[in-house]
Design a protein around this motif. Structure first.
Motif, PDB file in Angstrom:
ATOM      1  N   LEU A  30       0.824  -1.205   0.000  1.00 57.83           N
ATOM      2  CA  LEU A  30       0.000   0.000   0.000  1.00 57.83           C
ATOM      3  C   LEU A  30       0.862   1.261   0.000  1.00 57.83           C
ATOM      4  CD1 LEU A  30      -2.964   1.130   0.368  1.00 57.83           C
ATOM      5  CD2 LEU A  30      -2.440   1.181   2.820  1.00 57.83           C
ATOM      6  N   GLN A  31       0.443   2.255  -0.791  1.00 55.79           N
ATOM      7  CA  GLN A  31       1.049   3.577  -0.749  1.00 55.79           C
ATOM      8  C   GLN A  31       0.081   4.554  -0.091  1.00 55.79           C
ATOM      9  OE1 GLN A  31       2.646   5.098  -4.401  1.00 55.79           O
ATOM     10  NE2 GLN A  31       3.921   3.294  -4.782  1.00 55.79           N
ATOM     11  N   LEU A  32       0.619   5.533   0.634  1.00 49.36           N
ATOM     12  CA  LEU A  32      -0.174   6.558   1.318  1.00 49.36           C
ATOM     13  C   LEU A  32       0.134   7.903   0.686  1.00 49.36           C
ATOM     14  CD1 LEU A  32       0.500   5.372   4.995  1.00 49.36           C
ATOM     15  CD2 LEU A  32      -1.418   4.742   3.504  1.00 49.36           C
ATOM     16  N   TRP A  33      -0.929   8.597   0.201  1.00 48.09           N
ATOM     17  CA  TRP A  33      -0.757   9.858  -0.519  1.00 48.09           C
ATOM     18  C   TRP A  33      -1.567  10.981   0.149  1.00 48.09           C
ATOM     19  CZ3 TRP A  33      -0.808   9.451  -6.581  1.00 48.09           C
ATOM     20  CH2 TRP A  33       0.115   8.496  -6.999  1.00 48.09           C
ATOM     21  N   PRO A  34      -1.070  11.636   1.171  1.00 47.00           N
ATOM     22  CA  PRO A  34      -1.747  12.827   1.685  1.00 47.00           C
ATOM     23  C   PRO A  34      -1.418  14.046   0.835  1.00 47.00           C
ATOM     24  CG  PRO A  34       0.182  12.357   3.011  1.00 47.00           C
ATOM     25  CD  PRO A  34       0.095  11.250   1.992  1.00 47.00           C
ATOM     26  N   GLU A  35      -2.415  14.917   0.611  1.00 43.00           N
ATOM     27  CA  GLU A  35      -2.206  16.107  -0.217  1.00 43.00           C
ATOM     28  C   GLU A  35      -2.942  17.292   0.383  1.00 43.00           C
ATOM     29  OE1 GLU A  35      -1.989  15.904  -4.575  1.00 43.00           O
ATOM     30  OE2 GLU A  35      -3.711  17.268  -4.615  1.00 43.00           O
ATOM     31  N   ALA A  36      -2.260  18.430   0.442  1.00 40.90           N
ATOM     32  CA  ALA A  36      -2.865  19.699   0.873  1.00 40.90           C
ATOM     33  C   ALA A  36      -2.980  20.609  -0.342  1.00 40.90           C
ATOM     34  CB  ALA A  36      -2.018  20.360   1.956  1.00 40.90           C
ATOM     35  N   GLN A  37      -4.163  21.226  -0.516  1.00 42.07           N
ATOM     36  CA  GLN A  37      -4.432  22.076  -1.669  1.00 42.07           C
ATOM     37  C   GLN A  37      -4.910  23.452  -1.208  1.00 42.07           C
ATOM     38  OE1 GLN A  37      -7.432  20.071  -3.961  1.00 42.07           O
ATOM     39  NE2 GLN A  37      -6.176  18.263  -4.348  1.00 42.07           N
ATOM     40  N   ALA A  38      -4.452  24.478  -1.900  1.00 40.77           N
ATOM     41  CA  ALA A  38      -4.962  25.836  -1.716  1.00 40.77           C
ATOM     42  C   ALA A  38      -5.492  26.295  -3.071  1.00 40.77           C
ATOM     43  CB  ALA A  38      -3.866  26.773  -1.224  1.00 40.77           C
ATOM     44  N   GLU A  39      -6.764  26.680  -3.117  1.00 41.68           N
ATOM     45  CA  GLU A  39      -7.400  27.068  -4.377  1.00 41.68           C
ATOM     46  C   GLU A  39      -7.927  28.493  -4.261  1.00 41.68           C
ATOM     47  OE1 GLU A  39     -11.470  25.738  -6.501  1.00 41.68           O
ATOM     48  OE2 GLU A  39     -10.008  24.113  -6.323  1.00 41.68           O
ATOM     49  N   LEU A  40      -7.553  29.337  -5.199  1.00 36.89           N
ATOM     50  CA  LEU A  40      -8.049  30.708  -5.257  1.00 36.89           C
ATOM     51  C   LEU A  40      -9.130  30.781  -6.320  1.00 36.89           C
ATOM     52  CD1 LEU A  40      -7.933  33.722  -4.514  1.00 36.89           C
ATOM     53  CD2 LEU A  40      -6.106  33.974  -6.230  1.00 36.89           C
TER      54      LEU A  40
END
Length: 268
Positions: A30-40
């Motif tokens: 298993l791979q773990l992919w956390p992602e944080a996004q900032a959208e304007l």
């Protein structure tokens, strides 16, 4: 484009899933992919995006197989900036610029994309077609262009000030070669597919959290090899990777209120 999609998906299925007798299959951890996004959010439905993702390959969590190039616990990292312009409620055109690093090397990934979204009964059907160029930082790596098609079905369910967004997507990638020589490496027509299911949670107009799970497969040709038990014949090889992800998106609604903008899923 709509009429060509069923044919494309059927063709990609046939090419990516040959008869079992001709194919070897391996499943990674298993791979773990956390992602944080900032959208304007810009005027109209346009937007600017900045996303930062880490990838942890659990196969390497055992100290015997640890990755010496890990950073903050991640084997791979990616930073993506993007812009998308909507010229009507169904069609949009945009681009992204990604920077990927891992295992002591890096690549730059510019991409152009066109997107179409329309209603099918109570669901929203999306199509995203793009071309991505890989520009490697390692002098021994090769630059290449990938064509990518992703289709998805989703439904936005309003629950007062909250919302749920169940979604299913399928993606297929293929290398684009304008000039091919006899010395080029033999490749499968489809090199990568991803089937992803997710449940987006709208906790506030400016905040989304989306847990998701994907079943990703890379498709290769393996050359004939000599092993301890004799000759291992050449064959198609399917490398399967399960991925568990979590997207967290913060949206800045400077030119909008919560009710006059329809945001995209966190899988841009």
């Amino acid at each position: 484009m709509k009429r060509s999609l069923p044919c494309f998906l059927f063709l990609s299925f046939l090419l990516a899933n040959p008869a079992a007798a001709q194919t070897r299959r391996a499943v990674y951890g298993l791979q773990l992919w956390p992602e944080a996004q900032a959208e304007l959010a810009l005027p109209g439905h346009d937007y600017l995006l900045l996303a930062v993702r880490g990838q942890n390959n659990t196969d390497y969590n055992d100290s015997r197989y640890s990755n010496p190039n890990r950073f903050l616990g991640f084997d791979e990292r990616r930073v993506t900036a993007g812009y998308e312009h909507f010229w009507n409620e169904h069609w949009s055109l945009g681009g992204t610029l990604g920077y990927y690093s891992g295992y002591g090397s890096y690549v730059v990934l510019p991409e152009v994309l066109v997107r179409h979204r329309s209603a099918i009964g109570p669901l929203t059907f999306g199509q995203r077609l793009s071309l991505e160029r890989t520009l490697p930082g390692d002098k021994y790596a090769l630059a290449q262009t990938n064509a990518r098609l992703r289709v998805d079905l989703e439904k936005l369910i309003a629950l007062g000030d909250f919302g749920l967004r169940p979604r299913l997507s399928y993606q297929a990638d293929s290398h684009v070669r304008l000039l091919k020589s006899d010395t080029d490496t033999k490749e499968r027509t489809i090199q990568f597919t991803s089937l992803r299911g997710e449940l987006g949670l709208r906790l506030a107009p400016e905040f989304d959290i989306t847990p998701w799970f994907a079943y990703q497969t890379a498709y290769y040709f393996a050359l004939e090899q000599s092993g301890s038990n004799g000759i291992i014949p050449a064959a198609r090889v399917n490398l399967v990777t399960p991925v568990l992800g979590l997207d967290i998106r913060f949206t800045l609604l400077q030119w909008h209120t919560a009710n006059d903008r329809q945001p995209l899923p966190t899988q841009h």
